[in-house]
Design a protein around this motif. Structure first.
Motif, short mmCIF file in Angstrom:
data_model
loop_
_atom_site.label_atom_id
_atom_site.label_comp_id
_atom_site.label_asym_id
_atom_site.label_seq_id
_atom_site.Cartn_x
_atom_site.Cartn_y
_atom_site.Cartn_z
N GLU A 99 -8.10 -3.74 -3.69
CA GLU A 99 -8.52 -3.28 -2.69
C GLU A 99 -8.06 -4.57 -1.67
O GLU A 99 -8.55 -5.80 -2.23
CB GLU A 99 -10.28 -3.30 -2.85
N TYR A 126 -1.04 -1.70 -4.43
CA TYR A 126 -0.68 -1.52 -5.76
C TYR A 126 0.16 -2.71 -6.22
O TYR A 126 0.99 -3.26 -5.24
CB TYR A 126 0.12 -0.35 -5.87
N ARG A 155 -7.85 -3.12 8.35
CA ARG A 155 -8.39 -2.07 7.93
C ARG A 155 -8.43 -2.19 6.33
O ARG A 155 -7.40 -2.63 5.67
CB ARG A 155 -7.56 -0.79 8.30
N ARG A 156 -9.30 -1.43 5.82
CA ARG A 156 -9.52 -1.46 4.30
C ARG A 156 -8.27 -0.69 3.72
O ARG A 156 -7.86 0.41 4.20
CB ARG A 156 -10.76 -1.02 3.71
N ALA A 157 -7.42 -1.27 2.55
CA ALA A 157 -6.61 -0.55 2.24
C ALA A 157 -6.35 -0.87 0.53
O ALA A 157 -6.88 -1.84 0.16
CB ALA A 157 -4.93 -0.77 2.78
N LYS A 158 -5.62 0.18 0.02
CA LYS A 158 -5.43 -0.23 -1.58
C LYS A 158 -4.11 -0.65 -1.65
O LYS A 158 -3.07 -0.14 -0.96
CB LYS A 158 -5.58 1.30 -2.29
N SER A 170 -5.42 -4.65 5.58
CA SER A 170 -3.99 -4.50 6.07
C SER A 170 -3.98 -5.37 7.33
O SER A 170 -5.17 -5.99 7.82
CB SER A 170 -3.73 -3.25 6.28
N HIS A 225 0.86 -1.06 -0.23
CA HIS A 225 -0.12 0.03 0.04
C HIS A 225 0.85 1.29 0.04
O HIS A 225 2.15 1.30 0.17
CB HIS A 225 -1.10 0.04 1.16
N ALA A 232 -4.30 -1.17 -9.09
CA ALA A 232 -4.77 -1.03 -7.49
C ALA A 232 -5.55 -2.20 -7.09
O ALA A 232 -6.86 -2.21 -7.98
CB ALA A 232 -5.24 0.32 -7.44
#
Lengths: 884, 117
Positions: free
Chosen positions: B70, B82, B77-80, B73, B30, B68
């Motif tokens: 979804e 790459y 927690r939601r995180a993007k 983490s 991320h 990217a």
């Protein structure tokens, strides 16, 4: 949602997450929470700027720039309304004319015919030894139909006839075509209401049913659904209406209703008599060539079997579209080419205007370059303005085209079945859009390049009042004007050739006098007029009554009239015939005695017909009709008929001899020539040379219920007679209608319609190009004068007479014009060959026409120079010198 | 300003793209993790203003070099995340090669004396 939208929408959350993680890390490193957060934000940088930078990654810079350019362009064009008006108008005319021409070509030539699998439909014809195609004989057709292996189906029909149609009281003429029962299936079109013909309905006696065209249904039945099932009186016989065809179906063009053709061998024509058109639907995968080979083999077999009638009679298979489009395709493409040339002239003109404007705007452009605008950006801006002009022109031109296209559609309606396809549809709009973009780029490129090459330093240094023109820009404008003149010359020459052809056609010796001649077609119902005597009695009475009308000089009835012929066949003479004569087409007509007087066809030798000839022919005709098949093979020698021939036949068949008393044989008939008259143009094609012709007394054809032409020659304008003649007809029989009531002058005008349309269009295109070229040369010369005002002032101050100054300007302009004319002549010589099929009685390289076109163009150019030259003459030296 | 901070180097334009691609070669990460990784592996010599990472990430997505995803983490927690694409992997090779050439060229210009020594 696009990737772009998703990424940008989530950006804020991503940034927030990022800072929170960094804050967390900082806290873990031992910072107090407040400080940790502050450090994280500081380390991240300016969040607003980050968001903006990110957005820019995705932004469509070019789109924003385009919007900017368009906005600016519109502002600039509004600031110079005069220039904008002239440029847009010029382009609207050019593009609009192209749109109209293309919509006609698209509708008539490019789109498939409005039938099912139209490329499988072919027209069937027979041919004799001479090239060309003739209608079929019924007997031959039946053999073709039975023996062919290449057609899914074939269908025979007739040339149509006028019927007196009455449903509720009033009688109106209706054009009816009799067709084989499978006609609509071959074309693959179903009725929108009711049904089409049942398979057996073309048998003898069952054919009293009718399918209506959409137009006739609307007109005669008011579009009522109960029309199907009702009864329609056609020539006083009852027909039940069984169906209505869709609105766009119009084949053969101009048909009001279809009835079944009596397909019994007895009803169809015998071999040797050619009278029916036919169509066929090819089997899948069969080419017209294969079908041609198939039918040719069958025709060869028939020839072997019936050498007397079918010697050298072959088959001709042509895609239906080629037959329908025919000659018009060449002239349509030429006209599209012409209108494209007009558009090029318009482009040159607008480019010239833009160049002049670019000169005036040089300072503005230099200023923009100085402020950091790149070359590409400046060119882009300049091209955007050009495209704005051309697209606005296209929009206005298309509106005009929409209006004119209706007239084009009407012009072809009833003549071609695909006329309804002439429309401003998606294809035409796409064509117009592409043309206008191309045009915008063509005329915009020169000014754009110029704009991009502006020399900052020079332009900004020069004082605002004096704007210098570089030599190259000047040269470019001269080339544009010379080019305009060259293109205009080519157009002018084309128009000149057509004008000359038109007048040649007008002045062609038709062989008859059309003054005050009224014609009409009468169709006597078979039920009420059953035999030769009854029909003859009707016509004799009608002629007598019509001749009694005030102002009428003579009246006659005939099966054909000049320009409306086409009934023909071959004859044989006694003794050996010169090669080619046995297959020489001879035109046949059957007339009442006053026919030659009505048309002022001169008698060259012998005599014309007397009432006694009418009686004799009637009697012989009845005897011939009564012959048994055995007698037909060996006809009695005393079946003697008489005929009047024309000079063409006398020269062809009996060169150097007196044709009077000579005998020709036609089937069972022995025909003795009693007189010779002058030639007339028999066919609906003035370019066609007169054929050998035989005129018989009308009683030769009155044993059949064939429609006849009434001809009335008067001392007063024929239009005044029409009502009275109609009155006489309905006085004799109120159920009869008159068809195709036309003056002979109108018939001539119809024959010349194509040439008239071509000439009118090409002449107006040439006039438009000429006008644009004149404006172009005027513009350039005016500019030259304004540029050299100072120099002229000095010349005159030093003692040069004003006339020398003006002649300087005129010479300058003339040089341009002559350059253009020289190039134009070369262009015209190259293009003239295309016109070969359109001109008549004149060579496409006719020197007089070339000269005339060159003189007209040069004169127009001189006039266009004259106004600026006068202005140069009146330059006040004091003012011109003080100007500096 | 500490000495340590003075030693940090401003990134050349476009180099950030190369560094991101190189970082992601190890595996998806991320945004914050990428920034940390660049900082740590360069011994904190390279100064990345963390925000400037984002225009660069978006630019690489637009070019199709990374995508990217979804994900969740460590702390749920939601995180993007790459991730490098095949196209990006190829681009990394190209860019690395270019960089090596550039670096070698600059080195030759800056230290010609060394060879004379």
């Amino acid at each position: 949602m696009t990737r772009r939208e998703k990424m940008l929408r989530e950006l804020e959350r991503d940034i927030r997450e990022h800072i929170e993680r960094e804050t967390q890390d900082n806290i873990e490193r031992g910072m107090p929470p407040d400080e940790a957060r502050f450090a994280a934000i500081r380390k991240f940088g300016n969040t607003t700027r980050v968001a903006e930078d990110t957005r820019e990654v995705w932004s469509m810079v070019w789109l924003e720039q385009l919007a900017q350019d368009v906005k600016f362009g519109i502002r600039m064009l509004r600031k110079t309304p005069g220039f904008t008006f002239v440029a847009v108008l010029t382009l609207a005319l050019g593009i609009g004319a192209n749109t109209v021409m293309f919509s006609v070509i698209n509708g008539l030539l490019l789109k498939p015919l409005p039938f099912h699998q139209p490329d499988r439909i072919v027209a069937l014809n027979e041919t004799e030894s001479s090239p060309g195609s003739y209608p079929l004989s019924g007997a031959d057709y039946l053999d073709w139909q039975a023996q062919n292996t290449t057609f899914a189906a074939t269908s025979l029909f007739d040339y149509g006839a006028g019927f007196n149609a009455s449903g509720d009281g009033s009688t109106e003429p209706a054009g009816a075509t009799s067709v084989q029962a499978n006609f609509f299936d071959v074309l693959g079109i179903s009725p929108i209401l009711g049904r089409s013909f049942d398979p057996g309905s073309d048998a003898a006696g069952k054919n009293h049913v009718a399918v209506l065209s959409y137009g006739f249904w609307q007109r005669h039945f008011g579009g009522r659904r109960d029309a199907v099932g009702s009864t329609l009186q056609l020539n006083n016989e009852s027909y039940s209406v069984i169906g209505v065809m869709p609105p766009r179906f119009d084949y053969p063009a101009g048909t009001d209703l279809w009835t079944p053709l009596d397909m019994s061998p007895k009803a169809l024509t015998q071999r040797g008599t050619h009278q029916y058109p036919a169509i066929g639907r090819l089997k899948g995968g069969v080419t017209p060539k294969q079908a041609q080979a198939d039918l040719s083999a069958i025709a060869a077999g028939i020839t072997k079997q019936f050498p007397n009638t079918n010697d050298r009679v072959g088959a001709v298979v042509t895609p239906l579209k080629d037959v329908l489009v025919g000659d018009s395709s060449t002239s349509l493409w030429i006209l599209l080419g012409a209108v494209a040339l007009v558009l090029l002239v318009a482009c040159a003109n607008v480019a010239n205007l833009l160049l002049a404007r670019a000169t005036a705007r040089a300072r503005e452009i230099a200023m923009r370059a100085a402020l950091g605008a790149g070359r590409r950006r400046i060119m882009q801006q300049s091209l955007t303005e050009s495209l704005l002009l051309s697209l606005t022109g296209a929009a206005i031109g298309s509106l005009g085209a929409m209006w004119i296209i209706q007239f084009a559609r009407k012009e072809f309606a009833g003549r071609l079945p695909q006329a309804a396809a002439i429309q401003l549809d998606g294809w035409v709009l796409a064509f117009t859009a592409i043309v206008s973009i191309l045009v915008g780029i063509i005329f915009g490129l020169a000014p754009a390049f110029y704009a991009a090459r502006v020399n900052l330093n020079d332009e900004l240094k020069i004082s605002a009042g004096v704007v210098g023109a570089s030599g190259s820009r000047h040269r470019l404008r001269n080339i544009l004007v010379a080019g305009e003149i060259a293109l205009s010359l080519a157009l002018l020459l084309g128009a000149g050739l057509l004008l000359r052809s038109f007048s040649n056609l007008r002045n062609t010796q038709m062989g008859f006098d059309s003054t005050n001649v009224l014609t009409a077609v009468i169709s006597l119902p078979e039920g009420s007029y059953k035999n030769l005597e009854q029909r003859r009695a009707f016509y004799d009475q009608l002629l007598q009554n019509v001749k009694a009308l005030p102002g009428v000089e003579s009246a006659s009835v005939a099966i054909s009239i000049p320009l409306r012929g086409g009934r023909n066949g071959t004859v044989s003479t006694d003794g050996p015939m010169a090669p080619g004569l046995e297959s020489q087409l001879v035109e046949f007509n059957s007339i009442t005695p006053e026919f030659f007087r009505s048309y002022a066809i001169p008698l060259k030798s012998g005599r014309t017909f007397t009432p006694a000839d009418m009686d004799l022919t009637a009697a012989m005709n009845l005897r011939a009709d009564a012959l048994t098949p055995e007698q037909q093979q060996h006809p009695p020698a005393d079946l003697q008929f008489i005929a009047v021939t024309n000079e063409s036949m006398a020269k062809t068949f009996w060169p150097g001899q007196d044709p009077i008393g000579k005998v020709v044989h036609m089937g069972v008939m022995n025909v003795t020539i009693v007189g010779v008259v002058g030639d007339v143009k028999e066919w609906d094609d003035i370019r066609h040379k007169p054929l050998p012709e035989l005129y018989f007394p009308s009683t030769l054809v009155l044993d059949n219920a064939t429609p006849m032409y009434l001809t009335v020659k008067s001392r007063i304008p024929p239009a005044q007679l029409e009502r009275a003649v109609r009155g006489e007809v309905s006085k004799l029989d109120s159920r009869l209608a008159l068809f195709h009531v036309l003056t002979m002058d109108e018939i001539i005008a119809q024959s010349m319609r194509n040439t008239t349309v071509e000439t009118t269009l090409l002449a107006s295109f040439a006039a438009l190009a000429l006008l644009l070229a004149a404006i172009g040369i005027y513009g350039v010369m005016s500019y030259v004068v304004s540029q050299r005002e100072h120099e002229f002032g000095i010349r005159m101050a030093l003692g040069a007479p004003p006339s020398s100054v003006s002649s300087l300007v005129v010479k300058n302009g003339l040089r341009l014009a002559l350059m253009g004319v020289a190039v134009g002549v070369l262009l015209a010589v190259a293009l003239a060959k295309l016109m070969t099929s359109l001109v008549f009685g004149i060579s496409v390289w006719d020197p007089a026409t070339f000269l005339a076109a060159a003189v007209v163009l040069t004169s127009v150019a001189l006039v266009a120079c004259y106004i600026p030259a006068r202005r140069a003459m009146h330059v006040d030296p004091m003012i011109a010198l003080r100007h500096e | 300003m500490t000495t340590r901070e003075q030693e940090r180097i401003e990134l050349l334009q476009g180099t950030l793209d190369l560094l991101i691609l190189r970082t992601l070669r190890v595996g998806p990460a991320h945004g914050h993790a990428i920034a940390r990784a660049i900082e740590v592996t360069s011994d904190s010599v390279l100064q990345v203003e963390q925000g400037s990472l984002y225009p660069a990430l978006h630019r690489l997505i637009k070019r199709g070099w990374i995508v990217a995803d979804e994900g969740t983490s460590e702390n749920n927690r939601r995180a993007k995340y790459y991730r490098l694409t095949a196209k990006g992997r190829r681009q990394l090779t190209v860019e690395t090669g270019k960089w090596d050439k550039l670096a070698a060229a600059i080195a030759r210009i800056l230290r010609p004396a060394k060879q004379e020594d």
